[in-house]
Design an enzyme around this catalytic site. Sequence first.
Site, PDB file in Angstrom:
ATOM      1  N   ASN A   1     -10.684  -4.424  -1.324  1.00 33.48           N
ATOM      2  CA  ASN A   1     -10.583  -3.416  -2.384  1.00 33.48           C
ATOM      3  C   ASN A   1      -9.646  -3.840  -3.506  1.00 33.48           C
ATOM      4  O   ASN A   1      -8.714  -4.614  -3.266  1.00 33.48           O
ATOM      5  CB  ASN A   1     -10.082  -2.088  -1.790  1.00 33.48           C
ATOM      6  CG  ASN A   1     -11.168  -1.344  -1.064  1.00 33.48           C
ATOM      7  OD1 ASN A   1     -12.293  -1.272  -1.538  1.00 33.48           O
ATOM      8  ND2 ASN A   1     -10.836  -0.777   0.092  1.00 33.48           N
TER       9      ASN A   1
ATOM     10  N   TYR B   1     -14.286   9.971  -1.963  1.00 33.94           N
ATOM     11  CA  TYR B   1     -13.350   9.532  -2.995  1.00 33.94           C
ATOM     12  C   TYR B   1     -13.445  10.383  -4.256  1.00 33.94           C
ATOM     13  O   TYR B   1     -12.526  10.379  -5.072  1.00 33.94           O
ATOM     14  CB  TYR B   1     -13.596   8.063  -3.345  1.00 33.94           C
ATOM     15  CG  TYR B   1     -13.136   7.111  -2.274  1.00 33.94           C
ATOM     16  CD1 TYR B   1     -11.814   6.682  -2.218  1.00 33.94           C
ATOM     17  CD2 TYR B   1     -14.017   6.661  -1.292  1.00 33.94           C
ATOM     18  CE1 TYR B   1     -11.377   5.829  -1.219  1.00 33.94           C
ATOM     19  CE2 TYR B   1     -13.595   5.803  -0.295  1.00 33.94           C
ATOM     20  CZ  TYR B   1     -12.276   5.390  -0.260  1.00 33.94           C
ATOM     21  OH  TYR B   1     -11.843   4.550   0.737  1.00 33.94           O
TER      22      TYR B   1
ATOM     23  N   ARG C   1       0.835  -1.212   0.000  1.00 32.84           N
ATOM     24  CA  ARG C   1       0.000   0.000   0.000  1.00 32.84           C
ATOM     25  C   ARG C   1       0.865   1.256   0.000  1.00 32.84           C
ATOM     26  O   ARG C   1       0.553   2.232  -0.691  1.00 32.84           O
ATOM     27  CB  ARG C   1      -0.924  -0.010   1.220  1.00 32.84           C
ATOM     28  CG  ARG C   1      -1.791   1.236   1.322  1.00 32.84           C
ATOM     29  CD  ARG C   1      -2.704   1.193   2.529  1.00 32.84           C
ATOM     30  NE  ARG C   1      -3.542   2.381   2.577  1.00 32.84           N
ATOM     31  CZ  ARG C   1      -4.526   2.556   3.448  1.00 32.84           C
ATOM     32  NH1 ARG C   1      -4.799   1.614   4.340  1.00 32.84           N
ATOM     33  NH2 ARG C   1      -5.239   3.669   3.443  1.00 32.84           N
TER      34      ARG C   1
ATOM     35  N   HIS D   1     -16.538   3.401  -4.689  1.00 31.74           N
ATOM     36  CA  HIS D   1     -15.643   4.546  -4.497  1.00 31.74           C
ATOM     37  C   HIS D   1     -15.817   5.598  -5.591  1.00 31.74           C
ATOM     38  O   HIS D   1     -14.911   6.390  -5.861  1.00 31.74           O
ATOM     39  CB  HIS D   1     -14.173   4.110  -4.388  1.00 31.74           C
ATOM     40  CG  HIS D   1     -13.877   3.399  -3.122  1.00 31.74           C
ATOM     41  ND1 HIS D   1     -12.610   3.001  -2.751  1.00 31.74           N
ATOM     42  CD2 HIS D   1     -14.684   2.999  -2.099  1.00 31.74           C
ATOM     43  CE1 HIS D   1     -12.651   2.397  -1.580  1.00 31.74           C
ATOM     44  NE2 HIS D   1     -13.904   2.383  -1.176  1.00 31.74           N
TER      45      HIS D   1
ATOM     46  N   CYS E   1     -19.179  -2.122   0.842  1.00 30.46           N
ATOM     47  CA  CYS E   1     -18.345  -0.964   1.176  1.00 30.46           C
ATOM     48  C   CYS E   1     -19.012  -0.224   2.321  1.00 30.46           C
ATOM     49  O   CYS E   1     -20.235  -0.275   2.469  1.00 30.46           O
ATOM     50  CB  CYS E   1     -18.203  -0.057  -0.053  1.00 30.46           C
ATOM     51  SG  CYS E   1     -17.177   1.412   0.214  1.00 30.46           S
TER      52      CYS E   1
END
Length: 421
Positions: free
Chosen positions: A144, A244, A90, A194, A164
């Site tokens: 995700n 987002y 990440r 998102h 989500c």
Amino acid sequence: MKLTVVGGGSTYTPELIDGFARLRDTLPVEELVLVDPAPERLELVGGLARRIFAKQGHPGRIVTTDDLDAGVEGADAVLLQLRVGGQAAREQDETWPLECGCVGQETTGAGGLAKALRTVPVVLDIAERVRRTNPDAWIIDFTNPVGIVTRALLQAGHKAVGLCNVAIGFQRKFAGLLGVAPADVHLDHVGLNHLTWETGVRLGGPEGENVLPKLLGEHGDDIAADLSLPRVLLDRLGVVPSYYLRYFYAHDEVVRELRTKPSRASQVAEMERELLKMYADPALDEKPALLAKRGGAYYSEAAVDLAASLLGGGGSPYQVVNTYNKGTLPFLPDDAVIEVQAAVGAKGATPLAVQDVDPLYAGLMANVTAYEDLALEAALRGGRDRVFRALLSHPLIGQYEYADALTDQLIAHNREHLAWA
């Protein structure tokens, strides 16, 4: 009832455990299995999970294992919450795109594609093993990028629904502002995972009064502050975009911010170290307050609600989920995965009808859906050219020089996770 959580060693898991304990009348779990390949984390999380159940008087049994096949055998539902490559991957997703002036984020843009390429093959392998062991189990995906992963699962014929926590977060927020119970708030929630907008906020159900104009009029500053977007933009749109959308509506501003502060991944990694220390305390028997900063707020309530409905229990009749479009949004293919309100039951999720979508949102949805098509093709078939095509199609990239450079960076940083590289 048996439930299995794949990625059960996540520091998220006590949030989920707390929900299972509090909402046991909605979802009466008799056996909960936490599956994870990291034994040390699993021992810490499993120990806290058992203490949470004990404190709240939950009679269910909690089992921990690194054996996936044993863990999913006989499960009624399998929840996926894994992170291939961990926080280290990440960290890379959030940093190397910035070198090209593109947003660095783990679920959208180049970083989001990298996560999809790492994740889709692993999730499909897990799902196949679930199907061999227990073909009737539902798969609930919280991993995700949820839209792409859920589409991969559905396309492969699995009984899957994506989940989500954005919508339930808005529901709770709006209920607090309106002074009503969360169950009384129904969102006109439309988009892709998102990439969503609240186009209406209704009291009492899908046909209830739309109080979104009142919310924006009386609480617009508060809502805008949560989204880090200007109040005037919300007033001009007349809707509430997901946070987002800031990556799209304020892309360059976000890039400047990301270049000057620690990455979210580094912050989360530090939180995880602190959380694991807390979990090791044998006196701790509730989720710590620090967990709220980790992310995933209200995930447990959403997961319990969805699992209860899929397994024939007492879940809410309407829930925001990720599932096949099936004509709901006529400007998208039927097999696109959308995030909307749906009627959820033992046969799965059926999207509710959606009123005409403003071209301002429909156009962006169509663009990102095309990107997700190409991203899934790259995840399933590999190859530098497929990665390049996906990046070039993404509205946050779109220039061939950027797409070319980002392709090289993506492959270089993820080679160990890409079988074809």
